[in-house]
Design an enzyme around this catalytic site. Structure first.
Site, PDB file in Angstrom:
ATOM      1  N   LYS A 104      42.172  14.757  16.625  1.00 33.60           N
ATOM      2  CA  LYS A 104      42.359  15.708  15.987  1.00 33.60           C
ATOM      3  C   LYS A 104      43.551  16.150  16.512  1.00 33.60           C
ATOM      4  CE  LYS A 104      39.757  19.720  15.907  1.00 33.60           C
ATOM      5  NZ  LYS A 104      38.417  20.568  16.870  1.00 33.60           N
ATOM      6  N   HIS A 106      44.570  19.002  15.827  1.00 33.83           N
ATOM      7  CA  HIS A 106      44.797  21.020  15.233  1.00 33.83           C
ATOM      8  C   HIS A 106      44.241  21.335  16.755  1.00 33.83           C
ATOM      9  CE1 HIS A 106      41.661  19.976  12.376  1.00 33.83           C
ATOM     10  NE2 HIS A 106      41.688  21.280  12.836  1.00 33.83           N
TER      11      HIS A 106
END
Length: 230
Positions: A104, A106
């Site tokens: 991921k 963000h």
């Protein structure tokens, strides 16, 4: 056999996580039994499952660990349930951690869910079952890339007691040999057969003479001893 192991066998049967019959495994093997951790789907089942894992973890590792790591995806609820149960049963807080399949980029970025691994952490990996060690092959480098941690060992629910890919040792023994850490299970198939063979449970015989013969034949081919392990 410890009481919690007997109860766990009954729990697996009640939850339909352990089935007997004829099954084709992912490996292509024709097996007279099948274990599916995906059958644990209710809050009550996950609570009990976490307690059985916690008892086995405490039996094998005591309090000598800091983090329970559950590889994605099935290991995620196992790690959470076991961490909660460990806190309740042994009054000690342990952290849970899991990996994502995709990094991921963000927000809570990175490849990990839950606690971040720190230098010096002692980690126990928690899984449902292993037949080939492939999951550990994928998980081990992910864990070791995060921090300078010590992997204390692996805990699975059921040791199928079959030859691993190497052809002579069981999958758990191959993991011990390849990675140098312990590998244990809540129960083994020998425990299951010893407890259920010709023993009525809720009015039903789950392992009768016919199924026992099928198990014996299966383990003559795939058992680590080249014959019956029961």
């Amino acid at each position: 056999m410890e009481q919690y192991k007997q109860e766990f066998i009954e729990f697996m049967v009640d939850s339909n996580a352990l089935k007997f019959g004829e099954f084709t495994l992912k490996s292509g093997r024709k097996s007279p039994f099948f274990m599916n951790a995906g059958a644990y789907v209710t809050g009550g089942q996950l609570k009990k499952l976490g307690e059985y894992y916690a008892r086995a973890i405490h039996a094998y590792y005591g309090d000598d660990f800091d983090v329970l790591f559950g590889p994605a995806y099935k290991g995620i609820p196992l790690g959470v349930a076991a961490a909660i149960a460990y806190s309740e049963l042994y009054k000690r807080e342990v952290r849970y951690c899991s990996n994502r399949k995709e990094v991921k980029d963000h927000g809570d970025a990175g490849i990990l869910l839950g606690a971040k691994l720190q230098d010096g952490d002692r980690v126990v990996i928690i899984e449902d079952v292993t037949t080939s060690g492939k999951s550990i092959e994928e998980t081990f480098p992910i864990i070791m890339a995060q921090a300078k941690v010590e992997i204390k060992g692996l805990i699975v629910s059921l040791n199928r007691m079959e030859k691993g890919p190497g052809g002579s040792l069981s999958a758990l023994e191959e993991i011990r040999s390849a990675y140098g850490f312990e590998a244990h299970s809540i129960i083994t198939m020998a425990d299951v057969v010893g407890y259920l063979y010709n023993r009525p449970y809720k009015g039903q015989i789950y392992i009768d003479d016919e199924l026992k013969a099928s198990l014996d034949e299966y383990y003559k081919i795939y058992g680590v001893e080249g014959g019956s392990v029961f």
